[in-house]
Design a protein around this motif. Structure first.
Motif, PDB file in Angstrom:
ATOM      1  N   ASN A 122       0.931  -1.529  -0.140  1.00 58.55           N
ATOM      2  CA  ASN A 122       0.233  -0.205   0.346  1.00 58.55           C
ATOM      3  C   ASN A 122       0.495   1.356  -0.025  1.00 58.55           C
ATOM      4  OD1 ASN A 122      -2.537  -1.130   0.524  1.00 58.55           O
ATOM      5  ND2 ASN A 122      -1.661  -2.049   1.885  1.00 58.55           N
ATOM      6  N   SER A 123       2.114   1.814  -0.008  1.00 63.06           N
ATOM      7  CA  SER A 123       2.745   2.321   0.068  1.00 63.06           C
ATOM      8  C   SER A 123       4.485   2.023  -0.254  1.00 63.06           C
ATOM      9  CB  SER A 123       2.886   3.160   1.746  1.00 63.06           C
ATOM     10  OG  SER A 123       2.875   2.328   2.801  1.00 63.06           O
ATOM     11  N   GLY A 124       5.212   3.089  -0.080  1.00 58.01           N
ATOM     12  CA  GLY A 124       6.520   2.910  -0.034  1.00 58.01           C
ATOM     13  C   GLY A 124       7.270   2.411   1.041  1.00 58.01           C
ATOM     14  N   THR A 125       6.708   2.936   2.662  1.00 59.56           N
ATOM     15  CA  THR A 125       6.866   2.358   3.284  1.00 59.56           C
ATOM     16  C   THR A 125       7.047   0.905   3.476  1.00 59.56           C
ATOM     17  OG1 THR A 125       6.075   4.775   4.402  1.00 59.56           O
ATOM     18  CG2 THR A 125       6.333   2.788   6.402  1.00 59.56           C
ATOM     19  N   GLU A 126       5.793   0.139   2.895  1.00 58.80           N
ATOM     20  CA  GLU A 126       5.620  -0.556   3.058  1.00 58.80           C
ATOM     21  C   GLU A 126       6.323  -1.445   2.331  1.00 58.80           C
ATOM     22  OE1 GLU A 126       1.173  -3.144   3.334  1.00 58.80           O
ATOM     23  OE2 GLU A 126       0.996  -0.562   3.746  1.00 58.80           O
ATOM     24  N   GLY A 150      19.094   9.199   3.708  1.00 58.79           N
ATOM     25  CA  GLY A 150      17.977   8.052   2.706  1.00 58.79           C
ATOM     26  C   GLY A 150      17.108   8.447   3.198  1.00 58.79           C
ATOM     27  N   TYR A 151      15.885   8.425   2.811  1.00 58.11           N
ATOM     28  CA  TYR A 151      14.833   8.666   2.981  1.00 58.11           C
ATOM     29  C   TYR A 151      14.009   6.906   2.518  1.00 58.11           C
ATOM     30  CZ  TYR A 151       9.331   9.123   4.506  1.00 58.11           C
ATOM     31  OH  TYR A 151       8.151   9.147   5.079  1.00 58.11           O
ATOM     32  N   HIS A 152      13.370   6.135   3.091  1.00 56.76           N
ATOM     33  CA  HIS A 152      13.350   5.015   2.231  1.00 56.76           C
ATOM     34  C   HIS A 152      11.478   4.744   3.515  1.00 56.76           C
ATOM     35  CE1 HIS A 152      16.620   4.392   0.627  1.00 56.76           C
ATOM     36  NE2 HIS A 152      17.379   4.422   2.436  1.00 56.76           N
ATOM     37  N   GLY A 153      10.787   5.538   3.901  1.00 61.38           N
ATOM     38  CA  GLY A 153       9.309   5.501   4.353  1.00 61.38           C
ATOM     39  C   GLY A 153       9.566   6.108   6.440  1.00 61.38           C
ATOM     40  N   ASN A 154       8.390   5.523   7.197  1.00 62.68           N
ATOM     41  CA  ASN A 154       8.515   5.793   8.424  1.00 62.68           C
ATOM     42  C   ASN A 154       7.971   4.082   8.641  1.00 62.68           C
ATOM     43  OD1 ASN A 154       6.023   7.950   9.657  1.00 62.68           O
ATOM     44  ND2 ASN A 154       6.906   8.515   7.449  1.00 62.68           N
ATOM     45  N   PHE A 219      19.272   1.395  -0.486  1.00 64.51           N
ATOM     46  CA  PHE A 219      20.067   3.310  -1.061  1.00 64.51           C
ATOM     47  C   PHE A 219      18.903   3.560  -2.023  1.00 64.51           C
ATOM     48  CE2 PHE A 219      23.052   4.019  -5.037  1.00 64.51           C
ATOM     49  CZ  PHE A 219      23.271   4.692  -4.886  1.00 64.51           C
ATOM     50  N   ASP A 220      19.129   5.066  -1.953  1.00 63.48           N
ATOM     51  CA  ASP A 220      17.781   5.615  -2.222  1.00 63.48           C
ATOM     52  C   ASP A 220      19.217   6.377  -2.798  1.00 63.48           C
ATOM     53  OD1 ASP A 220      16.275   7.575  -3.476  1.00 63.48           O
ATOM     54  OD2 ASP A 220      15.859   8.530  -1.795  1.00 63.48           O
ATOM     55  N   PRO A 221      18.898   6.335  -4.826  1.00 62.88           N
ATOM     56  CA  PRO A 221      19.583   6.938  -5.255  1.00 62.88           C
ATOM     57  C   PRO A 221      19.863   8.141  -5.731  1.00 62.88           C
ATOM     58  CG  PRO A 221      18.011   6.087  -7.067  1.00 62.88           C
ATOM     59  CD  PRO A 221      18.407   6.041  -6.138  1.00 62.88           C
ATOM     60  N   PHE A 249      17.500  -1.979  -4.174  1.00 66.63           N
ATOM     61  CA  PHE A 249      17.459  -0.189  -4.521  1.00 66.63           C
ATOM     62  C   PHE A 249      16.194   0.305  -4.007  1.00 66.63           C
ATOM     63  CE2 PHE A 249      18.265   2.346  -8.672  1.00 66.63           C
ATOM     64  CZ  PHE A 249      19.309   2.512  -8.583  1.00 66.63           C
ATOM     65  N   ASP A 250      15.997   1.719  -3.720  1.00 66.46           N
ATOM     66  CA  ASP A 250      14.782   2.275  -3.366  1.00 66.46           C
ATOM     67  C   ASP A 250      14.119   3.321  -4.846  1.00 66.46           C
ATOM     68  OD1 ASP A 250      12.746   4.275  -3.239  1.00 66.46           O
ATOM     69  OD2 ASP A 250      13.639   4.413  -0.784  1.00 66.46           O
ATOM     70  N   GLU A 251      13.746   2.980  -5.474  1.00 67.66           N
ATOM     71  CA  GLU A 251      13.202   3.096  -7.144  1.00 67.66           C
ATOM     72  C   GLU A 251      12.195   3.711  -7.030  1.00 67.66           C
ATOM     73  OE1 GLU A 251      14.013   3.256 -10.069  1.00 67.66           O
ATOM     74  OE2 GLU A 251      15.508   1.300 -10.792  1.00 67.66           O
ATOM     75  N   ILE A 252      11.539   4.452  -5.233  1.00 69.72           N
ATOM     76  CA  ILE A 252      10.003   4.823  -4.951  1.00 69.72           C
ATOM     77  C   ILE A 252      10.154   5.878  -6.281  1.00 69.72           C
ATOM     78  CG2 ILE A 252       9.003   5.415  -3.365  1.00 69.72           C
ATOM     79  CD1 ILE A 252       9.707   2.679  -1.725  1.00 69.72           C
ATOM     80  N   VAL A 253      10.946   7.043  -6.369  1.00 66.85           N
ATOM     81  CA  VAL A 253      10.853   8.324  -6.644  1.00 66.85           C
ATOM     82  C   VAL A 253      11.205   8.041  -8.132  1.00 66.85           C
ATOM     83  CG1 VAL A 253      11.659  10.870  -6.328  1.00 66.85           C
ATOM     84  CG2 VAL A 253      10.453   9.457  -4.377  1.00 66.85           C
ATOM     85  N   ALA A 254      12.366   8.144  -7.965  1.00 63.40           N
ATOM     86  CA  ALA A 254      13.514   7.959  -9.381  1.00 63.40           C
ATOM     87  C   ALA A 254      12.338   5.928 -10.364  1.00 63.40           C
ATOM     88  CB  ALA A 254      14.843   6.453  -8.953  1.00 63.40           C
ATOM     89  N   GLY A 276       6.471   2.685  -5.614  1.00 62.04           N
ATOM     90  CA  GLY A 276       5.884   3.194  -4.949  1.00 62.04           C
ATOM     91  C   GLY A 276       4.974   4.153  -6.028  1.00 62.04           C
ATOM     92  N   LYS A 277       4.651   5.609  -5.141  1.00 60.12           N
ATOM     93  CA  LYS A 277       4.871   6.751  -6.540  1.00 60.12           C
ATOM     94  C   LYS A 277       3.611   6.544  -6.947  1.00 60.12           C
ATOM     95  CE  LYS A 277       7.408   9.341  -3.109  1.00 60.12           C
ATOM     96  NZ  LYS A 277       6.241  10.420  -2.375  1.00 60.12           N
ATOM     97  N   VAL A 278       4.169   6.625  -8.852  1.00 60.85           N
ATOM     98  CA  VAL A 278       4.026   6.710  -9.874  1.00 60.85           C
ATOM     99  C   VAL A 278       3.250   5.235 -10.605  1.00 60.85           C
ATOM    100  CG1 VAL A 278       5.017   7.973 -10.849  1.00 60.85           C
ATOM    101  CG2 VAL A 278       6.141   5.862 -11.088  1.00 60.85           C
ATOM    102  N   GLY A 412      12.457  21.017  -2.905  1.00 60.84           N
ATOM    103  CA  GLY A 412      13.365  20.032  -2.827  1.00 60.84           C
ATOM    104  C   GLY A 412      12.054  19.053  -3.603  1.00 60.84           C
ATOM    105  N   MET A 413      12.951  18.165  -4.470  1.00 62.61           N
ATOM    106  CA  MET A 413      12.124  16.611  -4.734  1.00 62.61           C
ATOM    107  C   MET A 413      10.730  17.392  -5.684  1.00 62.61           C
ATOM    108  SD  MET A 413      11.401  12.932  -3.145  1.00 62.61           S
ATOM    109  CE  MET A 413       9.602  12.594  -2.856  1.00 62.61           C
ATOM    110  N   CYS A 414      10.924  18.009  -5.856  1.00 63.57           N
ATOM    111  CA  CYS A 414       9.772  18.893  -6.742  1.00 63.57           C
ATOM    112  C   CYS A 414       9.612  18.011  -8.387  1.00 63.57           C
ATOM    113  CB  CYS A 414       9.713  20.537  -6.984  1.00 63.57           C
ATOM    114  SG  CYS A 414      10.396  21.158  -5.572  1.00 63.57           S
TER     115      CYS A 414
HETATM  116  C1  LIG Z   1      13.302   7.592  -1.351  1.00 64.70           C
HETATM  117  C2  LIG Z   1      11.851   6.727  -0.721  1.00 64.70           C
HETATM  118  N1  LIG Z   1      11.304   5.945  -0.543  1.00 64.70           N
HETATM  119  C3  LIG Z   1      10.752   5.509   0.403  1.00 64.70           C
HETATM  120  C4  LIG Z   1       9.281   6.896   0.873  1.00 64.70           C
HETATM  121  C5  LIG Z   1       8.460   5.960   0.796  1.00 64.70           C
HETATM  122  O1  LIG Z   1       7.201   6.138   0.354  1.00 64.70           O
HETATM  123  P1  LIG Z   1       5.304   6.522   0.968  1.00 64.70           P
HETATM  124  O2  LIG Z   1       5.366   7.749   1.666  1.00 64.70           O
HETATM  125  O3  LIG Z   1       4.636   5.957   0.147  1.00 64.70           O
HETATM  126  O4  LIG Z   1       5.394   5.589   1.870  1.00 64.70           O
HETATM  127  C6  LIG Z   1       9.689   8.005   0.081  1.00 64.70           C
HETATM  128  C7  LIG Z   1       8.636   8.489  -0.248  1.00 64.70           C
HETATM  129  O5  LIG Z   1       8.415   9.830   0.031  1.00 64.70           O
HETATM  130  C8  LIG Z   1      10.999   8.335  -1.210  1.00 64.70           C
HETATM  131  O6  LIG Z   1      10.959   9.405  -1.234  1.00 64.70           O
END
Ligand SMILES: Cc1ncc(COP(=O)(O)O)c(C=O)c1O
Length: 438
Positions: A122-126, A150-154, A219-221, A249-254, A276-278, A412-414
């Motif tokens: 349901n989310s990038g976090t998951e 690096g941010y990979h969710g909550n 790793f989120d680029p 590799f975290d491609e949630i944005v990339a 995630g996202k798109v 940031g991240m626009c």
């Molecule tokens: C690189 C990256 N990973 C993970 C996440 C977490 O995704 P979500 O907000 O869908 O839980 C985000 C959210 O902005 C993100 O930018």
């Protein structure tokens, strides 16, 4: 015009937003989610169409936030709306697979070379939570490594050293693990090895020293946020492979960068990837996948494996329908056009900064971009933390006044959307010019 005047004008233009924020904050403990707050109070949006948003006070903006980069087609895309309507008419969720999840799984595996299997959540976090758990289970090792900043969710495992205060962050080439928010389990920090971005020598040393206990490096680029060298991304792949540590590799944005994701552009093949996202076309989604020998731990059809992943709303049919309709429009040709807009924006802004001798820079990867006030490159968390934040909020307010919404005042991240054309980009460059002059 100074910052106070810009804020006063913001207040004058946003009475209804203020009222709605004041009404909601009592029930939602401030804004309804962390990312919706900025001082003095955030705008409340009424509706979106194409590349435009309208706020509740009736102002129209060109949307350069695009719901935290998720809305790659812009808003109310007709094909996504039709796919969602068709799915709704079949019943929202049926307590069983509907087949659409296999369609989107196949579409993703065909696009991304390293993806042999994929699961939807349901989310990038998951997605990062499950990928990390799977990596731990597969490798039978307990620690994870992540990059500083690096941010990979909550969730606890990854909410370490996301934005550590520099006086607590330790040496640049061997950063300390600093919990990001209250309530995070103390074991999260002790189970996390923090790596410095943009320093392959230090990454190699740290991964080598901990290889026996490391389940994975995530790793989120930092697409569009840091000036990431493709060689650095390739070095992270090479180092993890050499030390027999899984690379997530975290491609949630990339992923919006190219048909096969940013990994195709960089020429790397991660063991697991998170999305995630798109991929949800604006609906809540996450996905993770990769090597069949790892992902097949979830395949209980041949007998119990001891691994399990599920969730009431995982692979939700409406999100899958919206995602599929979005992927169909993320053709190589469309993404090239969109990335061309990103290049036009970066060139336009950087030329403006040079002409005006403003120590500012645009970081742009594909269609994701950030603006920084900095003399030097912004290639690591430490460099980002040292940028000058003071001009950001006044510039954000000035851009709002000129009809451009950049998502939040951090600038940031626009991101750009396929609903835009060159005129929107040139308009944004002109608006930044005017904003800086003000
Ligand atoms: C690189 C990256 N990973 C993970 C996440 C977490 O995704 P979500 O907000 O869908 O839980 C985000 C959210 O902005 C993100 O930018």
């Amino acid at each position: 015009m100074n910052a106070e005047e810009l804020e006063a004008r913001y207040r004058q233009q946003s009475h209804r937003s203020r009222e709605l924020f004041e009404r909601g904050r009592y029930y939602t403990a401030g804004a309804a989610k962390g990312a919706y707050y900025y001082p003095p109070y955030p705008l409340t949006m009424d509706r979106g169409e194409g590349c435009y948003l309208w706020d509740v006070d009736g102002h129209r903006y060109i949307d350069c936030g695009n719901h935290h980069t998720a809305q790659i087609l812009g808003h109310a895309d007709p094909a996504v709306a039709a796919a969602v309507q068709a799915q709704l008419q079949k019943g929202v969720a049926l307590g069983a697979a509907t087949g659409i999840e296999s369609e989107i799984a196949r579409a993703m595996c065909r696009r991304v070379d390293s993806l042999e299997r994929i699961r939807f959540v349901n989310s990038g976090t998951e997605a990062t939570l499950h990928a990390i758990r799977l990596a731990r289970g597969f490798s039978q090792k307990g620690k994870i490594a992540k990059f500083e900043g690096g941010y990979h969710g909550n969730h606890d495992a990854v909410e370490v050293s996301v934005a550590p205060p520099l006086d607590q962050a330790g040496p640049a080439d061997a950063p300390y693990a600093v919990p990001t928010a209250g309530g995070i389990s103390p074991s999260a920090a002790s189970e996390a090895l923090i790596l410095p971005f943009d320093d392959e020598e230090a990454v190699d040393k740290l991964v080598a020293a901990h290889a026996d206990e490391l389940a994975c490096v995530i790793f989120d680029p930092k697409c569009g946020v840091l000036e990431t060298r493709p060689d650095f991304a390739r070095a992270v792949r090479e180092i993890t492979r050499r030390h027999d540590v899984l690379l997530i590799f975290d491609e949630i944005v990339a992923f919006r960068s190219a048909w096969g994701g940013l990994q195709a552009v960089y020429g790397i093949d991660p063991d697991l990837t998170c999305f995630g996202k798109v991929v949800g076309g604006g609906f809540p989604v996450g996905a993770f996948g990769g090597r069949a020998d790892i992902m097949d731990l979830f395949d209980n059809s041949q007998g119990p494996t001891g691994f399990f992943q599920s969730g009431t709303f995982s692979a939700h049919p409406v999100a899958m329908a919206a995602g599929l309709a979005t992927l169909e429009q993320m053709t190589a040709k469309n993404l090239d056009r969109l990335n061309g807009l990103g290049t036009r924006l970066k060139e336009g802004l950087d030329a403006l900064f040079a002409e005006q001798s403003i120590p500012a820079r645009t970081v742009c990867t594909g269609s994701v971009f950030s603006l920084y006030f900095s003399e030097g490159p912004v290639a690591s968390y430490r460099a980002l933390a040292a940028t000058d934040k003071a001009p950001l909020q006044p510039l954000f307010f000035s851009l709002l006044e000129q009809g451009y919404f950049l998502g939040q005042p951090g600038l940031g991240m626009c991101s750009l959307s396929l609903a835009m054309d060159e005129s929107h980009i040139d308009g944004l460059v002109a608006a930044v010019h005017k904003g800086l002059a003000a």
